[in-house]
Design a protein around this motif. Sequence first.
Motif, mmCIF file in Angstrom:
data_model
loop_
_atom_site.group_PDB
_atom_site.id
_atom_site.type_symbol
_atom_site.label_atom_id
_atom_site.label_comp_id
_atom_site.label_asym_id
_atom_site.label_seq_id
_atom_site.Cartn_x
_atom_site.Cartn_y
_atom_site.Cartn_z
ATOM 1 N N ARG A 1 -9.461 5.056 4.022
ATOM 2 C CA ARG A 1 -10.023 3.445 4.407
ATOM 3 C C ARG A 1 -9.042 2.404 5.255
ATOM 4 N NH1 ARG A 1 -14.726 2.720 0.564
ATOM 5 N NH2 ARG A 1 -15.167 5.024 0.469
ATOM 6 N N PHE A 2 -8.276 2.485 5.177
ATOM 7 C CA PHE A 2 -7.131 1.469 5.000
ATOM 8 C C PHE A 2 -5.824 2.245 5.583
ATOM 9 C CE2 PHE A 2 -10.186 -1.653 3.002
ATOM 10 C CZ PHE A 2 -9.932 -2.563 3.767
ATOM 11 N N ILE A 3 -4.946 2.259 7.011
ATOM 12 C CA ILE A 3 -4.164 2.353 7.038
ATOM 13 C C ILE A 3 -2.716 1.561 7.538
ATOM 14 C CG2 ILE A 3 -4.629 3.287 9.460
ATOM 15 C CD1 ILE A 3 -2.063 5.222 8.957
ATOM 16 N N VAL A 4 -2.050 1.768 6.039
ATOM 17 C CA VAL A 4 -0.167 0.598 6.683
ATOM 18 C C VAL A 4 0.917 1.098 6.789
ATOM 19 C CG1 VAL A 4 -2.065 -1.376 5.438
ATOM 20 C CG2 VAL A 4 -0.393 -0.481 3.887
ATOM 21 N N ALA A 5 1.639 -0.049 7.589
ATOM 22 C CA ALA A 5 2.751 1.072 7.281
ATOM 23 C C ALA A 5 3.943 -0.201 7.491
ATOM 24 C CB ALA A 5 3.158 1.286 8.660
ATOM 25 N N TRP A 6 5.286 -0.600 7.136
ATOM 26 C CA TRP A 6 6.404 -1.467 6.324
ATOM 27 C C TRP A 6 6.913 -1.111 7.821
ATOM 28 C CZ3 TRP A 6 9.654 0.360 1.165
ATOM 29 C CH2 TRP A 6 8.686 0.315 0.293
ATOM 30 N N PRO A 7 7.723 -1.907 8.053
ATOM 31 C CA PRO A 7 8.638 -1.895 9.209
ATOM 32 C C PRO A 7 9.633 -1.050 9.580
ATOM 33 C CG PRO A 7 8.746 -3.847 8.004
ATOM 34 C CD PRO A 7 8.157 -3.250 7.679
ATOM 35 N N ARG B 1 -1.269 0.212 19.683
ATOM 36 C CA ARG B 1 -2.572 0.999 19.924
ATOM 37 C C ARG B 1 -3.162 1.346 19.026
ATOM 38 N NH1 ARG B 1 2.174 1.488 22.224
ATOM 39 N NH2 ARG B 1 1.646 2.139 24.587
ATOM 40 N N GLY B 2 -3.481 0.807 17.694
ATOM 41 C CA GLY B 2 -4.552 0.726 16.395
ATOM 42 C C GLY B 2 -4.360 2.200 15.890
ATOM 43 N N TRP B 3 -3.080 2.548 15.524
ATOM 44 C CA TRP B 3 -2.300 3.816 14.995
ATOM 45 C C TRP B 3 -2.212 3.029 12.920
ATOM 46 C CZ3 TRP B 3 2.017 6.299 18.261
ATOM 47 C CH2 TRP B 3 1.037 6.514 19.405
ATOM 48 N N VAL B 4 -2.085 2.495 13.150
ATOM 49 C CA VAL B 4 -2.314 1.551 12.135
ATOM 50 C C VAL B 4 -2.307 0.136 11.784
ATOM 51 C CG1 VAL B 4 0.029 2.320 11.301
ATOM 52 C CG2 VAL B 4 0.045 0.071 12.182
ATOM 53 N N ASP B 5 -3.324 -0.099 10.962
ATOM 54 C CA ASP B 5 -4.337 -1.605 10.408
ATOM 55 C C ASP B 5 -3.741 -2.261 10.229
ATOM 56 O OD1 ASP B 5 -6.694 -0.020 10.842
ATOM 57 O OD2 ASP B 5 -6.249 0.814 8.538
ATOM 58 N N ALA B 6 -2.253 -2.503 9.573
ATOM 59 C CA ALA B 6 -1.619 -4.037 9.467
ATOM 60 C C ALA B 6 0.821 -2.732 9.705
ATOM 61 C CB ALA B 6 -1.186 -4.633 8.851
ATOM 62 N N ILE B 7 0.995 -4.378 9.733
ATOM 63 C CA ILE B 7 2.237 -3.628 9.397
ATOM 64 C C ILE B 7 2.547 -4.782 7.844
ATOM 65 C CG2 ILE B 7 4.877 -3.699 10.064
ATOM 66 C CD1 ILE B 7 3.551 -3.619 12.943
ATOM 67 N N ILE B 8 3.159 -4.076 7.088
ATOM 68 C CA ILE B 8 2.755 -5.371 5.758
ATOM 69 C C ILE B 8 4.567 -4.825 5.613
ATOM 70 C CG2 ILE B 8 0.457 -4.186 5.270
ATOM 71 C CD1 ILE B 8 2.242 -3.094 3.468
ATOM 72 N N THR C 1 4.234 -4.477 -0.716
ATOM 73 C CA THR C 1 3.125 -3.318 -1.232
ATOM 74 C C THR C 1 1.910 -3.768 -2.335
ATOM 75 O OG1 THR C 1 4.890 -2.492 -0.377
ATOM 76 C CG2 THR C 1 3.417 -1.054 -0.890
ATOM 77 N N ARG C 2 2.346 -4.179 -3.501
ATOM 78 C CA ARG C 2 1.405 -3.935 -4.571
ATOM 79 C C ARG C 2 0.374 -5.255 -4.395
ATOM 80 N NH1 ARG C 2 1.176 -3.666 -10.371
ATOM 81 N NH2 ARG C 2 0.097 -5.374 -11.205
#
Length: 543
Positions: free
Chosen positions: A439-445, A504-511, A516-517
Amino acid sequence: MARTSTAAATSLRDFSTGMAREETVLREGGGPAGLERQRKLGRLPARERKSQLLDKDSDFFEIGLWAAYKMYPQWGNVPAAGCIAGIGNVVGIPCMVIANDASVKAGAFFPATTKKVLRAQRIAFECSLRIIYLVDSAGVFLPMQDEICPDEDDFGRIFRNNSVISAAGIPQFAAIMGNCVAGGAYLPVLCDKILMTQGSGLYLAGPSLVKAAIGQVVDQEELGGARMHSEISGTVDFYEKDDPSCLKRLRSLVALLPEAGATKPHRTDNKHFKAAKNPDAVYDLVSLDGQKNYDARDVLATIVDAHSIEEYKADYGKTIVSAYARIAGRAVGIVANQRLQVRTKKEGIQMGGVIYSDSADKAARFILDCNQTGLPIIFFQDVTGFMVGRDAEESGIIRSGAKLVNAVSNSVVPKITVIVGGSFGAGNYAMCGKAYDPRFIVAWPSARYAVMGAAQASDTVFSILAKARERGEKKTASEELEQLREKVKQTYEEQTDIRYGAARGWVDAIIQPHDTRDVLIQLLQYVSRPMPHAHFHTGVIQV
């Protein structure tokens, strides 16, 4: 059983009082000697287990207390058919509890025992009650096997019901707290979750029968002990040191069911729930270059509610951590890559961040269970891929990997993916990459996306071209090969930068890692909303 005065009673009140006294005797099971035998084995009597499992103020509607009453005089008394069955509340949820009473004929199954269990299963199925089996049985009472084993309403029907109840989506929990042998071993394994206490035994044939059948000499623990099944076979989900710890864990697992929170509104801020570790601790755990090993449990401790983690198959498939937990009070399932090097009883040393056959099997089974329970799943990716090589292929890594990918693909509960570090190759797929509908995909730097790491990619290209040159297919100088190797490496490093993927839209956001919590608390609110159901349909439309 001692004869009471019910036959001599002259009034309904007296007769009823006398029958109540008889029921008191029935509830004593095998009597003082049988109860003492249980305690000498370090085990609680069945009714004490039931009492510790249920809520303190819970009523217990008992079923079949009079089962087997005076039915088997040639074998002595079989109070309550050596089994307790009834409905009571566990963390506020009505559950059917079915407990073998090992103080009665070692908990062996008589024909009446089977009939009683089948009736309890039917009631649970028709009333959609969760079922908890407290298993402590020597199996079929062999002198009467012809009346227990073969017919459509005999012993085998119990396991058929396990399968049908599971397919209907009704959770079943099994706690092995003593013996579980022969055909009876199928009951817990057909349940959603299996707990097992130290000193218990789970096997199709005991040591004596194994010796008689194949000449192999093996002790009970090595053959089917709790350690073996939790560390080597992977059959047991939770290893428990004793009965109280097992019953406590059972209550914790039942508390993860959606109904457990139905009457308690979720709080959606961090004021009432706290993580075990300060979120800033992640910066001491995870390095930017991905080279530093860390324990995934330490990262999770900065994200999930303190004291909420219930790790699943903790001693098996150790390169993936699977666990039930809560985030701001919401129950979730977690699948996380373990970045520590681990040692297993079966495979020996396993590298962190790599998916092996056992960890793939474990994660697949865990995902199935989360779907059965209705828990959202959060994937924490830091994966270099699946294990390769002869040993890995012989272990069935392709089959196990396909099983995990299949489970992720067909999962219907909400999925959220957090990319902590590497997301390489098929590991991206198995850990719920973009193609698997999180539903969501996020990533760390620190996240990195690619088929393989830059170093491996450049070495692979170099090796292919070098072999081609040796065969005379390419006339490439050594200097050109080195330049090409460096160019491939630079390209891969550029493309693995998470900003490249985000563009390229591979992740929804970099957080930010320390957020994260808070981000997950917010996303869980969104994914927990009911999905729309389309009702409008058309048939043939005339133009």
